[in-house]
Motif scaffolding. Structure first.
Motif, PDB file in Angstrom:
ATOM      1  N   UNK A 190     -23.333   8.542  63.624  1.00 30.77           N
ATOM      2  CA  UNK A 190     -24.135   8.105  64.766  1.00 30.77           C
ATOM      3  C   UNK A 190     -23.386   7.165  65.675  1.00 30.77           C
ATOM      4  N   UNK A 191     -21.934   7.070  65.798  1.00 36.43           N
ATOM      5  CA  UNK A 191     -21.355   5.936  66.463  1.00 36.43           C
ATOM      6  C   UNK A 191     -20.265   6.990  67.423  1.00 36.43           C
ATOM      7  N   UNK A 192     -20.794   7.498  68.717  1.00 41.72           N
ATOM      8  CA  UNK A 192     -20.098   8.763  69.167  1.00 41.72           C
ATOM      9  C   UNK A 192     -19.389   7.997  70.311  1.00 41.72           C
ATOM     10  N   UNK A 193     -18.929   6.572  70.273  1.00 45.71           N
ATOM     11  CA  UNK A 193     -18.117   5.932  71.186  1.00 45.71           C
ATOM     12  C   UNK A 193     -16.776   6.758  71.341  1.00 45.71           C
ATOM     13  N   UNK A 194     -16.366   7.359  72.581  1.00 41.66           N
ATOM     14  CA  UNK A 194     -15.525   7.980  72.731  1.00 41.66           C
ATOM     15  C   UNK A 194     -13.927   7.540  72.429  1.00 41.66           C
ATOM     16  N   UNK A 195     -13.891   6.144  72.252  1.00 40.54           N
ATOM     17  CA  UNK A 195     -12.842   5.626  71.859  1.00 40.54           C
ATOM     18  C   UNK A 195     -12.092   5.852  70.687  1.00 40.54           C
ATOM     19  N   UNK A 196     -13.036   6.721  69.863  1.00 45.71           N
ATOM     20  CA  UNK A 196     -12.604   7.043  68.572  1.00 45.71           C
ATOM     21  C   UNK A 196     -12.312   8.598  68.288  1.00 45.71           C
TER      22      UNK A 196
END
Length: 289
Positions: A190-196
């Motif tokens: 659920x955490x789609x932050x592109x930083x990752x």
């Protein structure tokens, strides 16, 4: 423009409902690296195989949440400067392996550290089983608002986490290997932050490659503590609190150092072994003896 303290404190949030499946429960565990070392290990299989599936209590942090909630312009927060500073979890009942849950949010307090030092925001999320109304977990999220200090709020009174013992060596040290593709798996919870996941975004943020989600290595530490302190019985975990102090890169080896305090209470710290960098500190784990 400074944040509006009164508006933030009085903000009313709509509850969020989230239906998840046994597949989501298994995917969360895979995202923590469960089964990566030995896919036939029975202690890991129970989290990733439907035959006798058990949910890890840390999965609660992924349910009925809104990862970009504070990015809403209505808050006036400089979201690009926000860091996830601390995470707490109080377990009230074992998490079902599937079902529908409801998350209820509130902003507890905001401390102003000064224009050059930022602000600290404390938020609580309560997770309820929609079928029974039972409270499953209470979670605390502390955000460091690096670009929002100087709004005129109070600077003192923030809770002080407990430091790990400085006068003795750890009672246990557990080594965990992070798979190199771990962030790509964990993001599917659920955490789609592109930083990752996106090297270009990571470079803009000042990292030489994508970093691992803080809540991912939080879950990894929780899994190690359940195995070491709870006899690998996740229903015995009662509390898991930590402060994030440095990023983790997928592929790194982590060492979880644990100090027994007594009576179902332990302190812990997580170190990125190859760099000898503390990535979680002030950790506290309470469990049922």
């Amino acid at each position: 423009m400074p944040i509006d303290y009164a508006k933030l404190k009085s903000m009313q949030f709509e509850p969020l409902r989230h239906t998840y499946t046994r597949r989501d429960t298994m995917l969360y565990a895979l995202g923590l690296g469960v089964g990566a070392d030995d896919p036939t290990d029975a202690s890991d299989l129970k989290y990733v195989y439907e035959k006798a599936l058990v949910a890890l209590p840390m999965q609660a942090v992924t349910l009925a949440t809104a990862p970009m909630l504070l990015a809403d312009p209505a808050f006036g927060i400089n979201y690009k400067m926000l860091l996830h500073a601390e995470q707490t979890l109080t377990v009230h009942k074992p998490l079902p392996t599937e079902g529908t849950v409801q998350g209820e949010f509130s902003i507890d307090e905001i401390y102003d550290k000064g224009k050059a030092k930022g602000a600290i925001l404390y938020m609580t999320r309560k997770l309820f089983d929609s079928a029974t109304g039972d409270l499953l977990a209470t979670m605390g999220n502390v955000a460091f608002l690096r670009g929002d200090g100087g709004f005129g709020g109070k600077s003192e009174g923030a809770p002080k986490p407990r430091a790990v013992p400085a006068d003795r060596s750890a009672d246990h040290s557990i080594t965990i290997k992070s798979p190199r593709n771990q962030a790509l798996i964990y993001r599917l919870s659920g955490d789609y932050n592109p930083l990752h996941s996106d090297p270009e975004i990571a470079a803009i943020a000042g990292f030489n490659r994508p970093i691992l989600h803080g809540l991912c290595h939080y879950g990894m530490a929780g899994r190690a503590l359940i195995k070491t302190l709870c006899g690998d019985d996740p229903s015995r975990l009662l509390q898991l609190d930590t402060r994030f102090t440095s990023p983790v890169y997928p592929g790194e080896t982590l060492r979880v150092d644990v100090w027994n305090i007594g009576g179902g209470d332990a302190s812990f710290r997580v170190v990125a072994s190859e760099r000898n960098v503390i990535v979680q500190d002030f950790g506290r784990c309470e469990y049922r003896n």
